[in-house]
Design a protein around this motif. Structure first.
Motif, PDB file in Angstrom:
ATOM      1  N   LYS A 371     -29.126  34.776 -44.360  1.00 32.20           N
ATOM      2  CA  LYS A 371     -28.480  33.547 -44.813  1.00 32.20           C
ATOM      3  C   LYS A 371     -27.262  33.831 -45.695  1.00 32.20           C
ATOM      4  O   LYS A 371     -26.569  32.908 -46.109  1.00 32.20           O
ATOM      5  CB  LYS A 371     -29.486  32.682 -45.580  1.00 32.20           C
ATOM      6  CG  LYS A 371     -30.617  32.146 -44.686  1.00 32.20           C
ATOM      7  CD  LYS A 371     -31.578  31.278 -45.482  1.00 32.20           C
ATOM      8  CE  LYS A 371     -32.701  30.757 -44.582  1.00 32.20           C
ATOM      9  NZ  LYS A 371     -33.706  29.985 -45.347  1.00 32.20           N
ATOM     10  N   MET A 372     -27.036  35.123 -45.946  1.00 28.59           N
ATOM     11  CA  MET A 372     -25.938  35.517 -46.825  1.00 28.59           C
ATOM     12  C   MET A 372     -24.590  35.018 -46.296  1.00 28.59           C
ATOM     13  O   MET A 372     -23.764  34.505 -47.035  1.00 28.59           O
ATOM     14  CB  MET A 372     -25.917  37.044 -46.965  1.00 28.59           C
ATOM     15  CG  MET A 372     -24.748  37.600 -47.755  1.00 28.59           C
ATOM     16  SD  MET A 372     -24.839  39.406 -47.887  1.00 28.59           S
ATOM     17  CE  MET A 372     -24.461  39.899 -46.209  1.00 28.59           C
ATOM     18  N   PHE A 373     -24.386  35.160 -44.974  1.00 30.23           N
ATOM     19  CA  PHE A 373     -23.100  34.787 -44.397  1.00 30.23           C
ATOM     20  C   PHE A 373     -22.875  33.272 -44.457  1.00 30.23           C
ATOM     21  O   PHE A 373     -21.760  32.816 -44.663  1.00 30.23           O
ATOM     22  CB  PHE A 373     -22.997  35.298 -42.959  1.00 30.23           C
ATOM     23  CG  PHE A 373     -23.079  36.792 -42.864  1.00 30.23           C
ATOM     24  CD1 PHE A 373     -22.067  37.596 -43.373  1.00 30.23           C
ATOM     25  CD2 PHE A 373     -24.180  37.412 -42.297  1.00 30.23           C
ATOM     26  CE1 PHE A 373     -22.137  38.971 -43.309  1.00 30.23           C
ATOM     27  CE2 PHE A 373     -24.265  38.790 -42.230  1.00 30.23           C
ATOM     28  CZ  PHE A 373     -23.241  39.573 -42.735  1.00 30.23           C
ATOM     29  N   ALA A 374     -23.961  32.504 -44.289  1.00 33.22           N
ATOM     30  CA  ALA A 374     -23.850  31.043 -44.394  1.00 33.22           C
ATOM     31  C   ALA A 374     -23.477  30.647 -45.827  1.00 33.22           C
ATOM     32  O   ALA A 374     -22.659  29.738 -46.044  1.00 33.22           O
ATOM     33  CB  ALA A 374     -25.162  30.384 -43.983  1.00 33.22           C
ATOM     34  N   ARG A 375     -24.068  31.352 -46.813  1.00 36.33           N
ATOM     35  CA  ARG A 375     -23.733  31.066 -48.208  1.00 36.33           C
ATOM     36  C   ARG A 375     -22.280  31.425 -48.511  1.00 36.33           C
ATOM     37  O   ARG A 375     -21.582  30.704 -49.224  1.00 36.33           O
ATOM     38  CB  ARG A 375     -24.672  31.839 -49.147  1.00 36.33           C
ATOM     39  CG  ARG A 375     -26.094  31.326 -49.184  1.00 36.33           C
ATOM     40  CD  ARG A 375     -26.825  31.799 -50.432  1.00 36.33           C
ATOM     41  NE  ARG A 375     -26.946  33.239 -50.478  1.00 36.33           N
ATOM     42  CZ  ARG A 375     -27.967  33.923 -49.957  1.00 36.33           C
ATOM     43  NH1 ARG A 375     -28.933  33.275 -49.331  1.00 36.33           N
ATOM     44  NH2 ARG A 375     -28.005  35.235 -50.047  1.00 36.33           N
ATOM     45  N   MET A 376     -21.826  32.540 -47.956  1.00 32.14           N
ATOM     46  CA  MET A 376     -20.440  32.964 -48.176  1.00 32.14           C
ATOM     47  C   MET A 376     -19.473  31.906 -47.637  1.00 32.14           C
ATOM     48  O   MET A 376     -18.496  31.533 -48.291  1.00 32.14           O
ATOM     49  CB  MET A 376     -20.197  34.313 -47.488  1.00 32.14           C
ATOM     50  CG  MET A 376     -20.912  35.467 -48.173  1.00 32.14           C
ATOM     51  SD  MET A 376     -21.030  36.947 -47.133  1.00 32.14           S
ATOM     52  CE  MET A 376     -19.373  37.587 -47.287  1.00 32.14           C
ATOM     53  N   GLU A 377     -19.773  31.411 -46.435  1.00 30.59           N
ATOM     54  CA  GLU A 377     -18.894  30.395 -45.837  1.00 30.59           C
ATOM     55  C   GLU A 377     -18.925  29.104 -46.661  1.00 30.59           C
ATOM     56  O   GLU A 377     -17.890  28.457 -46.864  1.00 30.59           O
ATOM     57  CB  GLU A 377     -19.330  30.119 -44.398  1.00 30.59           C
ATOM     58  CG  GLU A 377     -18.307  29.335 -43.613  1.00 30.59           C
ATOM     59  CD  GLU A 377     -18.657  29.201 -42.138  1.00 30.59           C
ATOM     60  OE1 GLU A 377     -18.169  28.239 -41.513  1.00 30.59           O
ATOM     61  OE2 GLU A 377     -19.409  30.036 -41.613  1.00 30.59           O
ATOM     62  N   ALA A 378     -20.119  28.738 -47.144  1.00 35.27           N
ATOM     63  CA  ALA A 378     -20.250  27.519 -47.960  1.00 35.27           C
ATOM     64  C   ALA A 378     -19.419  27.636 -49.240  1.00 35.27           C
ATOM     65  O   ALA A 378     -18.763  26.674 -49.664  1.00 35.27           O
ATOM     66  CB  ALA A 378     -21.714  27.269 -48.297  1.00 35.27           C
ATOM     67  N   MET A 379     -19.425  28.822 -49.856  1.00 30.44           N
ATOM     68  CA  MET A 379     -18.649  29.024 -51.084  1.00 30.44           C
ATOM     69  C   MET A 379     -17.149  28.912 -50.813  1.00 30.44           C
ATOM     70  O   MET A 379     -16.421  28.272 -51.576  1.00 30.44           O
ATOM     71  CB  MET A 379     -18.977  30.393 -51.702  1.00 30.44           C
ATOM     72  CG  MET A 379     -20.336  30.440 -52.387  1.00 30.44           C
ATOM     73  SD  MET A 379     -20.655  32.010 -53.245  1.00 30.44           S
ATOM     74  CE  MET A 379     -21.139  33.064 -51.890  1.00 30.44           C
ATOM     75  N   ILE A 380     -16.692  29.499 -49.718  1.00 35.59           N
ATOM     76  CA  ILE A 380     -15.261  29.420 -49.386  1.00 35.59           C
ATOM     77  C   ILE A 380     -14.867  27.975 -49.084  1.00 35.59           C
ATOM     78  O   ILE A 380     -13.795  27.511 -49.480  1.00 35.59           O
ATOM     79  CB  ILE A 380     -14.924  30.355 -48.193  1.00 35.59           C
ATOM     80  CG1 ILE A 380     -15.195  31.817 -48.589  1.00 35.59           C
ATOM     81  CG2 ILE A 380     -13.467  30.203 -47.781  1.00 35.59           C
ATOM     82  CD1 ILE A 380     -15.087  32.805 -47.436  1.00 35.59           C
ATOM     83  N   ASN A 381     -15.755  27.239 -48.406  1.00 35.62           N
ATOM     84  CA  ASN A 381     -15.476  25.824 -48.095  1.00 35.62           C
ATOM     85  C   ASN A 381     -15.402  24.971 -49.358  1.00 35.62           C
ATOM     86  O   ASN A 381     -14.764  23.910 -49.360  1.00 35.62           O
ATOM     87  CB  ASN A 381     -16.549  25.265 -47.158  1.00 35.62           C
ATOM     88  CG  ASN A 381     -16.428  25.806 -45.745  1.00 35.62           C
ATOM     89  OD1 ASN A 381     -15.355  26.275 -45.355  1.00 35.62           O
ATOM     90  ND2 ASN A 381     -17.500  25.737 -44.988  1.00 35.62           N
TER      91      ASN A 381
END
Length: 459
Positions: A371-381
């Motif tokens: 889920k790390m990559f989903a969290r990374m994308e959420a932070m950038i968004n």
């Protein structure tokens, strides 16, 4: 995929690939280990016996005697026989009929039929540019009709409504008439899950088949049931004129017994593999590519095809130009790379297809926080466009706002910013192009220790 079988076979073959000469004595132990590996993978006994016998005959025959590298020739024989057992070549769907071409889906309860209908519809729509209508003739499970309606909307294909008060034959006929009016190229008919021993249900699907005369009758079966999958497929094949098999849940199957048994036991080709839960996770079955992956040699052809179909070419070219000119690699570029990798099935899917990286895929699967990559994308968004272009602005209050907006912790954001900085440095080294620079920078792409840092660009 098939990790335990791959590990066992690779280990078994390692002892013989360096031999200067192959004799019956020095391949005996290897063949015994290969036999055990296949049996532990739940491959059907007759398939194992024929496979080992065929490898032995060819290994002691003229093709190895004349080889400059008998050990490598032995490995090639094993690969060729694996391909032969699974069908030797990809067999696609026969849709060259007067539209609409009707595809009937059959299988056991819980095998993933309804999901496979949606996956197949999406693949036909996007790859083959076909217009598709889907319909559920499962009158025993009301939720199945609603599930297919939801999935059809998700993949963007035509859904023909049905009702549990109707008869399956009437539903299918009405759907085909509807498809003619809509000028659909293909109609996919979902059916109720049934057991091969349920005579009434088997009789019902046989009547449905006679009534609509499908051009393809596909048996959907869970790969994780091992050689039972082949046995069940054979039972269905005796009641229905099957044209092929869809193996589902292959991504979760570490053994591979079904893939290696189905073709021989049923005489029917595997046409597709279900390799995940997403509607994009249906792959055409290529025996040669799967044999290569089982032997730890990767599947570069599938990787190239996926890149051509799923990677946003414009974004990839834009990034390549930026990198070549030495322009700044910002967080929007980083987000694009995460999305590209996700479209390709994620980091484990990429590693699994690279030669010699199968074990790395297992390590990544076990140690990476998926889920790390989903969290990374959420932070950038959650960042403003200015913050994405200039990450150095992200301090104190901005960090608290971004983490609150993305449901993450400040340490997650700090890790993301550190990973981005590492990738920025790597991209600078690649200025002007050059494979040597890229290879030197690969160290920063993988998460160190399998879990904490690093990033993974795709270009």
């Amino acid at each position: 995929m098939f990790e335990s079988l791959s590990d066992r076979l690779s280990h078994s073959l390692r002892s013989v690939t360096g031999k200067a000469r192959l004799t019956e004595d020095n391949i005996q132990d290897t063949l015994r280990e290969v036999r055990m590996a296949l049996l532990e993978a739940d491959v059907a006994l007759p398939v194992v016996k024929d496979f080992v016998d065929a490898v032995k005959v060819r290994a002691l025959g003229q093709e190895v005697m004349k080889s400059l590298s008998p050990g490598q020739a032995f490995l090639k024989i094993v690969q060729t026989e694996l391909e032969s057992v699974m069908g030797s070549a990809n067999e696609g769907l026969n849709l060259s009929v007067q539209p609409p071409a009707v595809i009937l889906m059959a299988g056991l309860q819980g095998a993933g039929k309804t999901t496979s209908v949606a996956k197949l519809a999406k693949l036909l729509k996007e790859r083959d540019k076909k217009s598709v209508t889907v319909v559920s003739a499962d009158v025993y499970r009301p939720a199945a009709i609603k599930q297919l309606e939801t999935l059809a909307a998700e993949v963007g294909v035509d859904f023909f409504p049905s009702d549990i008060a109707q008869k399956p034959v009437d539903i299918a006929r009405a759907a085909i008439d509807h498809a003619r009016i809509k000028f659909s190229d293909v109609v996919i008919v979902d059916t109720a899950g049934r057991l091969a021993i349920d005579d009434a249900m088997m009789k019902e699907i046989a009547e449905l088949h006679r009534a609509i005369n499908p051009v393809e009758t596909l048996f959907v079966v869970d790969a994780m049931t091992g050689q039972d999958a082949a046995t069940t497929a054979k039972a269905f094949g005796e009641a229905l004129p099957l044209t092929g098999v869809i193996l589902t849940k292959v991504d979760a199957d570490s053994r591979g017994g079904a893939a290696l048994s189905v073709r021989t036991v049923t005489g029917k080709p595997i046409k597709f593999l279900g390799v995940g839960e997403k509607t994009t996770a249906l792959d055409p079955f290529h025996p040669d590519r799967l044999a290569s992956r089982i032997l730890g040699m990767g599947d570069v052809m599938s990787l190239i095809e996926e890149a051509e179909q799923k990677v946003d070419r414009k974004k990839a070219e834009k990034l390549a130009r930026k990198v070549k000119k030495g322009q700044r690699f910002d967080l929007e570029d980083f987000r694009d790379q995460l999305q590209q990798m996700n479209n390709m099935g994620g980091i484990t899917s990429l590693l699994d297809k690279l030669p010699g990286m199968g074990n790395m895929a297992q390590v990544a699967q076990q140690n990476l926080d998926v889920k790390m990559f989903a969290r990374m994308e959420a932070m950038i968004n959650s960042m403003t466009p200015l913050e994405r272009r200039k990450p150095e602005l992200i301090t104190g209050g901005r960090k608290r706002r971004i983490t609150a907006g993305s449901g993450t912790q400040v340490q997650d954001l700090n890790r993301l910013l550190k990973q981005h900085k590492q990738m920025q440095k790597m991209m600078k080294k690649m200025k002007g192009g050059g494979m040597e620079k890229m290879m030197r920078g690969l160290g920063g792409m993988m998460p160190p220790g399998g879990g904490g840092g690093g990033g993974f660009p795709f270009r």
